[in-house]
Design a protein around this motif. Structure first.
Motif, PDB file in Angstrom:
ATOM      1  N   ALA A  24       4.514 -15.858  -4.644  1.00  0.00           N
ATOM      2  CA  ALA A  24       4.923 -16.844  -3.641  1.00  0.00           C
ATOM      3  C   ALA A  24       6.184 -17.585  -4.087  1.00  0.00           C
ATOM      4  CB  ALA A  24       3.787 -17.840  -3.393  1.00  0.00           C
ATOM      5  N   ALA A  25       6.256 -17.959  -5.356  1.00  0.00           N
ATOM      6  CA  ALA A  25       7.442 -18.661  -5.862  1.00  0.00           C
ATOM      7  C   ALA A  25       8.668 -17.760  -5.797  1.00  0.00           C
ATOM      8  CB  ALA A  25       7.206 -19.145  -7.297  1.00  0.00           C
ATOM      9  N   THR A  26       8.488 -16.486  -6.118  1.00  0.00           N
ATOM     10  CA  THR A  26       9.605 -15.548  -6.078  1.00  0.00           C
ATOM     11  C   THR A  26      10.031 -15.275  -4.637  1.00  0.00           C
ATOM     12  OG1 THR A  26       8.752 -14.558  -8.099  1.00  0.00           O
ATOM     13  CG2 THR A  26      10.432 -13.324  -6.932  1.00  0.00           C
ATOM     14  N   ASN A  27       9.068 -15.172  -3.725  1.00  0.00           N
ATOM     15  CA  ASN A  27       9.409 -15.009  -2.310  1.00  0.00           C
ATOM     16  C   ASN A  27      10.168 -16.230  -1.791  1.00  0.00           C
ATOM     17  OD1 ASN A  27       8.287 -12.461  -2.067  1.00  0.00           O
ATOM     18  ND2 ASN A  27       6.323 -13.219  -1.324  1.00  0.00           N
ATOM     19  N   ASN A  28       9.723 -17.431  -2.170  1.00  0.00           N
ATOM     20  CA  ASN A  28      10.407 -18.653  -1.781  1.00  0.00           C
ATOM     21  C   ASN A  28      11.831 -18.662  -2.331  1.00  0.00           C
ATOM     22  OD1 ASN A  28      10.722 -21.336  -0.710  1.00  0.00           O
ATOM     23  ND2 ASN A  28      10.323 -22.127  -2.756  1.00  0.00           N
ATOM     24  N   MET A  29      11.978 -18.267  -3.599  1.00  0.00           N
ATOM     25  CA  MET A  29      13.296 -18.188  -4.224  1.00  0.00           C
ATOM     26  C   MET A  29      14.185 -17.230  -3.432  1.00  0.00           C
ATOM     27  SD  MET A  29      14.243 -16.585  -7.968  1.00  0.00           S
ATOM     28  CE  MET A  29      13.892 -14.911  -7.394  1.00  0.00           C
ATOM     29  N   LEU A  45      16.140 -10.424 -12.444  1.00  0.00           N
ATOM     30  CA  LEU A  45      14.984 -10.166 -13.305  1.00  0.00           C
ATOM     31  C   LEU A  45      13.683 -10.577 -12.628  1.00  0.00           C
ATOM     32  CD1 LEU A  45      13.762  -9.516 -16.191  1.00  0.00           C
ATOM     33  CD2 LEU A  45      13.969 -11.969 -16.568  1.00  0.00           C
ATOM     34  N   LEU A  46      13.661 -11.780 -12.067  1.00  0.00           N
ATOM     35  CA  LEU A  46      12.451 -12.276 -11.397  1.00  0.00           C
ATOM     36  C   LEU A  46      12.074 -11.378 -10.218  1.00  0.00           C
ATOM     37  CD1 LEU A  46      13.251 -16.081 -11.561  1.00  0.00           C
ATOM     38  CD2 LEU A  46      11.396 -14.917 -12.761  1.00  0.00           C
ATOM     39  N   LYS A  47      13.067 -10.966  -9.422  1.00  0.00           N
ATOM     40  CA  LYS A  47      12.793 -10.067  -8.298  1.00  0.00           C
ATOM     41  C   LYS A  47      12.266  -8.718  -8.779  1.00  0.00           C
ATOM     42  CE  LYS A  47      15.128  -9.559  -4.767  1.00  0.00           C
ATOM     43  NZ  LYS A  47      15.904  -9.415  -3.552  1.00  0.00           N
ATOM     44  N   SER A  48      12.815  -8.213  -9.864  1.00  0.00           N
ATOM     45  CA  SER A  48      12.387  -6.928 -10.402  1.00  0.00           C
ATOM     46  C   SER A  48      10.936  -6.982 -10.878  1.00  0.00           C
ATOM     47  CB  SER A  48      13.311  -6.533 -11.554  1.00  0.00           C
ATOM     48  OG  SER A  48      12.846  -5.381 -12.184  1.00  0.00           O
ATOM     49  N   ILE A  49      10.587  -8.060 -11.561  1.00  0.00           N
ATOM     50  CA  ILE A  49       9.202  -8.213 -12.037  1.00  0.00           C
ATOM     51  C   ILE A  49       8.248  -8.294 -10.850  1.00  0.00           C
ATOM     52  CG2 ILE A  49       7.614  -9.791 -13.206  1.00  0.00           C
ATOM     53  CD1 ILE A  49       9.954 -10.405 -15.146  1.00  0.00           C
ATOM     54  N   LYS A  50       8.636  -9.043  -9.831  1.00  0.00           N
ATOM     55  CA  LYS A  50       7.787  -9.147  -8.629  1.00  0.00           C
ATOM     56  C   LYS A  50       7.605  -7.774  -7.988  1.00  0.00           C
ATOM     57  CE  LYS A  50       9.036 -10.128  -4.449  1.00  0.00           C
ATOM     58  NZ  LYS A  50       8.809  -9.845  -3.116  1.00  0.00           N
ATOM     59  N   ASN A  51       8.686  -7.005  -7.878  1.00  0.00           N
ATOM     60  CA  ASN A  51       8.577  -5.667  -7.291  1.00  0.00           C
ATOM     61  C   ASN A  51       7.674  -4.768  -8.119  1.00  0.00           C
ATOM     62  OD1 ASN A  51      10.166  -6.239  -5.078  1.00  0.00           O
ATOM     63  ND2 ASN A  51      12.043  -5.559  -6.060  1.00  0.00           N
ATOM     64  N   TRP A 106       4.511  -3.071  -6.427  1.00  0.00           N
ATOM     65  CA  TRP A 106       4.602  -1.645  -6.164  1.00  0.00           C
ATOM     66  C   TRP A 106       4.186  -0.777  -7.345  1.00  0.00           C
ATOM     67  CZ3 TRP A 106       5.015  -0.595  -1.247  1.00  0.00           C
ATOM     68  CH2 TRP A 106       5.583  -1.544  -0.412  1.00  0.00           C
ATOM     69  N   GLY A 107       3.939  -1.394  -8.500  1.00  0.00           N
ATOM     70  CA  GLY A 107       3.557  -0.621  -9.673  1.00  0.00           C
ATOM     71  C   GLY A 107       4.774  -0.084 -10.396  1.00  0.00           C
ATOM     72  N   LEU A 108       4.518   0.501 -11.546  1.00  0.00           N
ATOM     73  CA  LEU A 108       5.594   1.076 -12.339  1.00  0.00           C
ATOM     74  C   LEU A 108       5.948   2.456 -11.816  1.00  0.00           C
ATOM     75  CD1 LEU A 108       4.305   0.133 -15.896  1.00  0.00           C
ATOM     76  CD2 LEU A 108       6.071  -1.021 -14.564  1.00  0.00           C
ATOM     77  N   LEU A 109       7.183   2.833 -12.024  1.00  0.00           N
ATOM     78  CA  LEU A 109       7.586   4.185 -11.672  1.00  0.00           C
ATOM     79  C   LEU A 109       6.828   5.176 -12.538  1.00  0.00           C
ATOM     80  CD1 LEU A 109      11.450   3.654 -11.491  1.00  0.00           C
ATOM     81  CD2 LEU A 109       9.841   3.797  -9.581  1.00  0.00           C
ATOM     82  N   LYS A 110       6.618   6.375 -12.040  1.00  0.00           N
ATOM     83  CA  LYS A 110       5.841   7.380 -12.769  1.00  0.00           C
ATOM     84  C   LYS A 110       6.401   7.597 -14.170  1.00  0.00           C
ATOM     85  CE  LYS A 110       4.092  12.058 -12.385  1.00  0.00           C
ATOM     86  NZ  LYS A 110       4.075  13.285 -11.619  1.00  0.00           N
ATOM     87  N   ARG A 111       7.713   7.681 -14.301  1.00  0.00           N
ATOM     88  CA  ARG A 111       8.349   7.909 -15.596  1.00  0.00           C
ATOM     89  C   ARG A 111       8.003   6.789 -16.565  1.00  0.00           C
ATOM     90  NH1 ARG A 111      14.129   6.187 -16.238  1.00  0.00           N
ATOM     91  NH2 ARG A 111      13.538   5.374 -14.236  1.00  0.00           N
TER      92      ARG A 111
END
Length: 162
Positions: free
Chosen positions: A26-31, A77-83, A87-92
């Protein structure tokens, strides 16, 4: 019905992992909704954070020890962590992580021991990582809120404009 149970659980248990995760998202979405022009964050240092005594943790260390050079990189960085959380980690990445975890387990435990010992070890590992995840997500939530508030102050004062 499952969502209702999940929201009832997290709202009644302030210190649950689900609650901490939801607060961070929620904080990241608000950001993300507040920062309309992320490129304005380029070359804006994070140094203001260190001067605010509320942003220090109990060890008198900066609450935001970060290698990010500016607010823009921190925003990404914050957006990447939220994603990654949503969505989970990439298979690799996931396969690399699993290989690393197995290698560490072999080095630490040697792969031997009774099933009872293994269960106890897994429980202690879970609690260790659970506490770490809880602490990191709490700090990331504070960082997202701080970035959002600082952006609002800077835009209101016009100091991002060159």
């Amino acid at each position: 019905m499952m969502m209702q149970i999940s929201s009832e659980f997290s709202s009644n248990h302030k210190h649950s992992l689900l609650n901490v995760m939801n607060r961070f998202i929620a904080a990241t979405n608000n950001m993300d909704e507040t920062i309309m022009v992320p490129s304005l964050l380029r070359d804006v240092p994070l140094e203001e954070q260190e001067s605010d005594p509320q942003l220090n943790n109990n060890n008198n260390e900066p609450a935001y020890p970060s290698k990010q050079r500016d607010m823009y990189e921190h925003y990404l960085l914050l957006k990447s962590i939220k994603n990654d959380m949503e969505w989970g980690l990439l298979k690799r990445e996931r396969n690399g992580f699993l290989e690393m975890a197995v290698k560490q387990e072999e080095e630490v435990g040697g792969g031997e021991g009774s099933p009872g010992e293994e269960g106890s070890d897994l429980q202690s590992q879970f609690h260790f990582h659970f506490q770490g995840l809880f602490a990191v997500l709490s700090k990331l939530t504070t960082q997202a809120d701080h970035l959002t508030n600082r952006y609002k102050r800077e835009i209101g004062g016009g100091s991002f404009m060159r």
